[in-house]
Design a protein around this motif. Structure first.
Motif, PDB file in Angstrom:
ATOM      1  N   ALA A  16      -7.340   2.444   3.507  1.00 42.14           N
ATOM      2  CA  ALA A  16      -6.185   2.458   2.609  1.00 42.14           C
ATOM      3  C   ALA A  16      -5.093   3.379   3.142  1.00 42.14           C
ATOM      4  N   PHE A  17      -5.488   4.559   3.607  1.00 43.60           N
ATOM      5  CA  PHE A  17      -4.499   5.476   4.181  1.00 43.60           C
ATOM      6  C   PHE A  17      -3.902   4.917   5.461  1.00 43.60           C
ATOM      7  N   ALA A  18      -4.712   4.258   6.283  1.00 42.25           N
ATOM      8  CA  ALA A  18      -4.202   3.646   7.503  1.00 42.25           C
ATOM      9  C   ALA A  18      -3.159   2.572   7.171  1.00 42.25           C
ATOM     10  N   MET A  19      -3.397   1.848   6.080  1.00 37.77           N
ATOM     11  CA  MET A  19      -2.462   0.802   5.671  1.00 37.77           C
ATOM     12  C   MET A  19      -1.126   1.368   5.201  1.00 37.77           C
ATOM     13  N   THR A  20      -1.120   2.617   4.768  1.00 41.43           N
ATOM     14  CA  THR A  20       0.146   3.227   4.332  1.00 41.43           C
ATOM     15  C   THR A  20       0.928   3.753   5.516  1.00 41.43           C
ATOM     16  N   GLY A  21       0.290   3.850   6.672  1.00 41.43           N
ATOM     17  CA  GLY A  21       0.943   4.434   7.842  1.00 41.43           C
ATOM     18  C   GLY A  21       0.734   5.937   7.887  1.00 41.43           C
ATOM     19  N   SER A  22      -0.017   6.482   6.923  1.00 38.06           N
ATOM     20  CA  SER A  22      -0.322   7.923   6.909  1.00 38.06           C
ATOM     21  C   SER A  22      -1.432   8.209   7.893  1.00 38.06           C
ATOM     22  N   PRO A  23      -1.517   9.486   8.295  1.00 34.78           N
ATOM     23  CA  PRO A  23      -2.640   9.841   9.189  1.00 34.78           C
ATOM     24  C   PRO A  23      -3.963   9.557   8.497  1.00 34.78           C
ATOM     25  N   ILE A  24      -4.911   9.086   9.279  1.00 34.44           N
ATOM     26  CA  ILE A  24      -6.242   8.768   8.747  1.00 34.44           C
ATOM     27  C   ILE A  24      -7.015  10.053   8.581  1.00 34.44           C
ATOM     28  N   LEU A  25      -7.758  10.127   7.489  1.00 29.29           N
ATOM     29  CA  LEU A  25      -8.557  11.324   7.198  1.00 29.29           C
ATOM     30  C   LEU A  25      -9.577  11.578   8.272  1.00 29.29           C
ATOM     31  N   PHE A  85      -1.382   1.625  -4.451  1.00 30.59           N
ATOM     32  CA  PHE A  85      -2.357   2.386  -3.672  1.00 30.59           C
ATOM     33  C   PHE A  85      -3.446   2.955  -4.579  1.00 30.59           C
ATOM     34  N   VAL A  86      -3.047   3.606  -5.672  1.00 34.13           N
ATOM     35  CA  VAL A  86      -4.006   4.201  -6.602  1.00 34.13           C
ATOM     36  C   VAL A  86      -4.866   3.116  -7.249  1.00 34.13           C
ATOM     37  N   THR A  87      -4.261   1.994  -7.587  1.00 39.90           N
ATOM     38  CA  THR A  87      -5.012   0.889  -8.186  1.00 39.90           C
ATOM     39  C   THR A  87      -6.069   0.358  -7.221  1.00 39.90           C
ATOM     40  N   MET A  88      -5.718   0.227  -5.959  1.00 34.95           N
ATOM     41  CA  MET A  88      -6.678  -0.284  -4.971  1.00 34.95           C
ATOM     42  C   MET A  88      -7.811   0.716  -4.712  1.00 34.95           C
ATOM     43  N   ILE A  89      -7.500   2.010  -4.721  1.00 38.05           N
ATOM     44  CA  ILE A  89      -8.556   3.018  -4.564  1.00 38.05           C
ATOM     45  C   ILE A  89      -9.484   2.974  -5.781  1.00 38.05           C
ATOM     46  N   ALA A  90      -8.907   2.880  -6.977  1.00 35.21           N
ATOM     47  CA  ALA A  90      -9.719   2.791  -8.198  1.00 35.21           C
ATOM     48  C   ALA A  90     -10.569   1.519  -8.171  1.00 35.21           C
ATOM     49  N   PHE A  91     -10.001   0.424  -7.676  1.00 37.65           N
ATOM     50  CA  PHE A  91     -10.724  -0.834  -7.547  1.00 37.65           C
ATOM     51  C   PHE A  91     -11.923  -0.658  -6.604  1.00 37.65           C
ATOM     52  N   MET A 137       0.812  -1.216   0.000  1.00 40.51           N
ATOM     53  CA  MET A 137       0.000   0.000   0.000  1.00 40.51           C
ATOM     54  C   MET A 137       0.846   1.267   0.000  1.00 40.51           C
ATOM     55  N   GLN A 138       2.109   1.166   0.412  1.00 42.65           N
ATOM     56  CA  GLN A 138       2.991   2.327   0.399  1.00 42.65           C
ATOM     57  C   GLN A 138       3.523   2.630  -1.003  1.00 42.65           C
ATOM     58  N   GLN A 139       3.325   1.722  -1.938  1.00 40.31           N
ATOM     59  CA  GLN A 139       3.710   1.968  -3.335  1.00 40.31           C
ATOM     60  C   GLN A 139       2.565   2.714  -4.008  1.00 40.31           C
ATOM     61  N   LEU A 140       2.876   3.879  -4.581  1.00 36.09           N
ATOM     62  CA  LEU A 140       1.845   4.760  -5.130  1.00 36.09           C
ATOM     63  C   LEU A 140       0.971   4.059  -6.174  1.00 36.09           C
ATOM     64  N   GLY A 141       1.589   3.320  -7.082  1.00 33.82           N
ATOM     65  CA  GLY A 141       0.824   2.644  -8.126  1.00 33.82           C
ATOM     66  C   GLY A 141      -0.170   1.645  -7.564  1.00 33.82           C
TER      67      GLY A 141
END
Length: 123
Positions: free
Chosen positions: A114-123, A60-66, A54-58
């Motif tokens: 998805a953001f939580a899985m990246t380790g980023s702050p959750i919206l 991450f974007v693919t999973m959001i689009a999915f 999920m930390q890989q941009l491609g």
């Protein structure tokens, strides 16, 4: 002979989006099965591995689009199936907006995860 009826008007936007999302979903599902069932076997899929992917941009974007396309495709299909069964009037409006609200909630929660899985702050 029975007359064919569909709530989709052929060559309309809904008709086209249902088909385009189906094609996208077939491709992404193939990618998913290849990556997570053949390249990495089920026993090898871990929470840390998911975080790394999920930390890989491609990815991450693919999973959001999915998430977005699967939600649209599924909810649009359910709505049109109900319309084909005779849903009309106020009930149709209530069901439509209930499905829209549920879809928005699902997509927002999926993006939070998805953001939580990246380790980023959750919206």
């Amino acid at each position: 002979m029975a007359e064919h009826y569909s709530s989709f008007s052929r060559h309309g936007t809904g008709w086209l989006l249902q088909r385009l999302t189906a094609v996208f979903l077939i491709g992404v599902l193939a990618f998913h099965f290849m990556l997570l069932h053949f390249v990495n076997h089920a026993a090898d899929v871990t929470f840390m591995g998911t975080q790394m992917r999920m930390q890989q941009l491609g990815y991450f974007v693919t999973m959001i689009a999915f998430l977005v396309t699967a939600t649209f495709h599924g909810v649009n299909g359910v709505y049109n199936a109900l319309v084909n069964q005779g849903l009309a009037g106020t009930q149709r409006t209530v069901v439509k907006w209930s499905l829209v609200a549920a879809s928005v909630a699902l997509v927002l929660q999926g993006i939070r995860v998805a953001f939580a899985m990246t380790g980023s702050p959750i919206l």
